[in-house]
Design a protein around this motif. Structure first.
Motif, short mmCIF file in Angstrom:
data_model
loop_
_atom_site.label_atom_id
_atom_site.label_comp_id
_atom_site.label_asym_id
_atom_site.label_seq_id
_atom_site.Cartn_x
_atom_site.Cartn_y
_atom_site.Cartn_z
N LEU A 84 -11.30 -0.16 1.87
CA LEU A 84 -11.14 1.16 1.74
C LEU A 84 -11.85 1.86 0.81
O LEU A 84 -12.92 2.70 1.45
CB LEU A 84 -9.98 1.94 1.68
CG LEU A 84 -8.68 1.72 2.94
CD1 LEU A 84 -7.45 1.74 1.86
CD2 LEU A 84 -8.63 2.34 3.86
N LEU A 85 -12.13 1.25 -0.14
CA LEU A 85 -13.04 1.56 -0.83
C LEU A 85 -14.61 0.90 -0.20
O LEU A 85 -15.80 2.37 -0.66
CB LEU A 85 -13.05 0.58 -2.37
CG LEU A 85 -14.42 0.49 -3.30
CD1 LEU A 85 -14.54 2.25 -4.10
CD2 LEU A 85 -14.54 -0.19 -4.15
N ILE A 114 0.84 -1.37 0.10
CA ILE A 114 -0.24 -0.28 -0.23
C ILE A 114 0.85 1.31 0.27
O ILE A 114 0.42 2.07 -0.61
CB ILE A 114 -1.06 -0.26 1.66
CG1 ILE A 114 -2.13 -1.25 0.81
CG2 ILE A 114 -1.46 1.47 1.41
CD1 ILE A 114 -3.14 0.11 -0.35
N ASN A 115 2.28 1.28 0.24
CA ASN A 115 2.83 2.41 0.54
C ASN A 115 3.99 2.23 -0.80
O ASN A 115 4.65 3.54 -0.53
CB ASN A 115 3.43 2.44 2.08
CG ASN A 115 4.74 1.53 2.37
OD1 ASN A 115 4.92 0.42 1.28
ND2 ASN A 115 5.04 1.48 3.57
N ASP A 116 3.22 2.38 -1.57
CA ASP A 116 4.09 1.93 -2.60
C ASP A 116 3.12 3.58 -3.44
O ASP A 116 3.34 4.13 -3.86
CB ASP A 116 3.98 1.13 -4.18
CG ASP A 116 4.84 -0.18 -3.52
OD1 ASP A 116 6.16 0.20 -2.77
OD2 ASP A 116 4.81 -1.41 -3.69
N LEU A 117 2.34 3.60 -2.65
CA LEU A 117 1.27 5.12 -2.94
C LEU A 117 1.32 6.11 -2.33
O LEU A 117 1.92 5.35 -0.76
CB LEU A 117 -0.24 4.63 -3.55
CG LEU A 117 -0.79 3.33 -3.91
CD1 LEU A 117 -2.18 3.49 -3.67
CD2 LEU A 117 0.38 3.68 -5.26
N ASN A 118 1.32 7.00 -2.78
CA ASN A 118 1.04 8.60 -1.76
C ASN A 118 -0.08 8.10 -1.16
O ASN A 118 -1.56 7.83 -1.60
CB ASN A 118 1.87 9.66 -1.72
CG ASN A 118 0.76 9.97 -3.48
OD1 ASN A 118 -0.42 10.41 -3.59
ND2 ASN A 118 2.26 10.61 -3.63
N SER A 119 -0.54 9.48 -0.20
CA SER A 119 -1.84 9.73 -0.01
C SER A 119 -2.31 10.05 -0.81
O SER A 119 -3.80 9.35 -1.07
CB SER A 119 -1.94 10.41 1.64
OG SER A 119 -1.55 11.61 1.06
N SER A 178 -0.93 -4.48 6.38
CA SER A 178 -1.83 -3.41 4.98
C SER A 178 -2.90 -2.79 5.62
O SER A 178 -2.33 -1.54 4.95
CB SER A 178 -1.50 -4.40 4.22
OG SER A 178 -1.15 -5.09 3.23
N TYR A 179 -2.55 -3.03 6.74
CA TYR A 179 -4.30 -1.02 6.98
C TYR A 179 -3.20 -0.73 7.96
O TYR A 179 -3.36 0.71 8.05
CB TYR A 179 -5.26 -2.94 8.38
CG TYR A 179 -6.49 -2.96 7.42
CD1 TYR A 179 -7.20 -1.19 7.59
CD2 TYR A 179 -7.00 -3.66 7.61
CE1 TYR A 179 -8.72 -1.90 7.57
CE2 TYR A 179 -7.94 -3.87 7.02
CZ TYR A 179 -8.80 -3.01 7.16
OH TYR A 179 -10.63 -2.92 6.61
N ALA A 180 -1.58 -1.12 8.78
CA ALA A 180 -1.16 -0.59 8.83
C ALA A 180 -0.59 0.40 8.32
O ALA A 180 -0.85 2.06 8.78
CB ALA A 180 -0.42 -1.41 10.69
N GLN A 181 -0.33 0.01 7.23
CA GLN A 181 0.61 0.87 5.81
C GLN A 181 -1.11 2.34 5.86
O GLN A 181 -0.51 3.35 5.35
CB GLN A 181 1.13 0.42 5.45
CG GLN A 181 1.82 -0.59 6.07
CD GLN A 181 2.93 -1.83 3.91
OE1 GLN A 181 2.03 -1.83 3.61
NE2 GLN A 181 3.97 -1.74 3.84
N ALA A 182 -1.56 1.29 5.28
CA ALA A 182 -3.11 2.34 5.06
C ALA A 182 -3.03 3.60 6.23
O ALA A 182 -3.14 5.18 6.10
CB ALA A 182 -4.27 1.79 5.00
N ALA A 183 -3.12 3.25 7.29
CA ALA A 183 -3.18 4.22 8.66
C ALA A 183 -2.37 5.27 8.22
O ALA A 183 -2.90 6.46 8.87
CB ALA A 183 -3.19 3.33 9.63
N ASP A 184 -0.94 4.73 8.54
CA ASP A 184 -0.38 5.85 8.10
C ASP A 184 -0.02 7.23 7.48
O ASP A 184 -0.51 8.25 7.19
CB ASP A 184 1.41 5.81 8.17
CG ASP A 184 2.05 5.17 9.58
OD1 ASP A 184 0.70 5.25 10.61
OD2 ASP A 184 3.12 3.79 9.60
#
Length: 293
Positions: free
Chosen positions: A135-136, A8-13, A162-168
């Protein structure tokens, strides 16, 4: 957006939220289009799959492209051909690859030698495609997840990671209720992760409650130990009552009723699990359009 999607953190917010918006847009349009006409997707899986496989195959078809599924046993990779050679050859013939692997390192090695985008369809480290769908599902019903409290009940596994990455990335509060012995040492490296051994503390006043099986693929030898350790971490109707009154429940499936969830929780009015499963298709379509159109 990077050329590969391994975490997930291959993307920025902004990229992540734009991808969610694209998925919502595609979901609201006609199923069939020619956006990926002439494109070909290869799927290479070391592990069994239901939702990941069918969502990518159907998604490519609906977008006008084609997909081919290959198990490792079908490839020379299963007879000792190197990952480097396999990646170079297959990527010279396809427009994108989805890998479902036992080890995350295989994803890294494959992508390092691939001339086309590689998508992580699951590894022992992470499951970013699943989190896109989760998330969708939340955004579709509730809007932005920023500042919300999300409760994870159970094993700190690849989906939880992956949730933890998304949380950040999206700045939501991520609470993980997990027995201490199953909490990884690096869990607190994330800025927005809160670890607790109390499922009640995690679920209380949360906006979203989610969980996964206690025994993931590859953990079967420890099944008895895990079932004993997690027996107090079941999400049931009474536990869900401790969340906010408008909270929703998600589960990435497959589910083991009577273990991580109660018998009827999937059909509870607060459950969005079947919509979440369908959203794998729409999230995957957005990802494919972004990476290989």
């Amino acid at each position: 957006m990077k050329s590969h999607f391994l975490d997930i953190n291959d993307l920025n917010s902004n990229e992540l939220e734009n991808l969610i918006d694209k998925a919502l847009d595609l979901k609201g349009k006609n199923k069939i289009s020619n956006i990926l006409q002439g494109k070909f997707l290869g799927l290479i899986f070391e592990k069994s799959s239901t939702r990941t496989r069918i969502s990518f195959e159907v998604g490519m078809n609906q977008l006008g492209g084609k997909a081919s599924f290959l198990s490792v046993q079908d490839l020379q990779l299963g007879r000792g051909e190197t990952i480097e050679d396999t990646s170079k050859v297959i990527s010279s013939m396809v427009d994108g690859l989805v890998l479902r692997t036992i080890e995350h390192q295989t994803q890294l090695d494959f992508s390092n030698h691939s001339s086309v985008p590689v998508i992580n369809g699951l590894s022992n480290k992470s499951h970013p495609c699943q989190i896109l769908a989760d998330l969708l599902t939340y955004y579709e019903e509730k809007g932005s997840i920023k500042g919300k409290k999300i409760a994870w009940c159970g094993d700190f596994n690849n989906v939880c990671y992956s949730y933890a990455q998304a949380a950040d990335l999206l700045d939501f509060e991520f609470w993980v209720a997990c027995p201490e012995e199953f909490s990884p040492e690096d869990a607190l490296d994330f800025n927005n992760v809160n670890l607790t051994t109390s499922i009640q503390e995690a679920v209380e006043d949360s906006d979203l409650v989610t969980t996964d099986v206690w025994v993931s693929m590859g953990d079967e030898n420890d099944a008895s130990k895990r079932e004993q350790a997690f027996k107090d971490y079941q999400v049931n109707e009474d536990m869900l009552d401790k969340a906010k009154s408008d909270a929703i429940f998600l589960h990435c499936l497959p589910a083991i009723r009577g273990q991580e969830i109660s018998e009827n929780l999937l059909t509870d009015s607060r459950s969005r699990v079947y919509r979440q499963a369908e959203n794998r298709l729409h999230a995957q379509k957005a990802l494919l359009v972004e990476l290989i159109s």
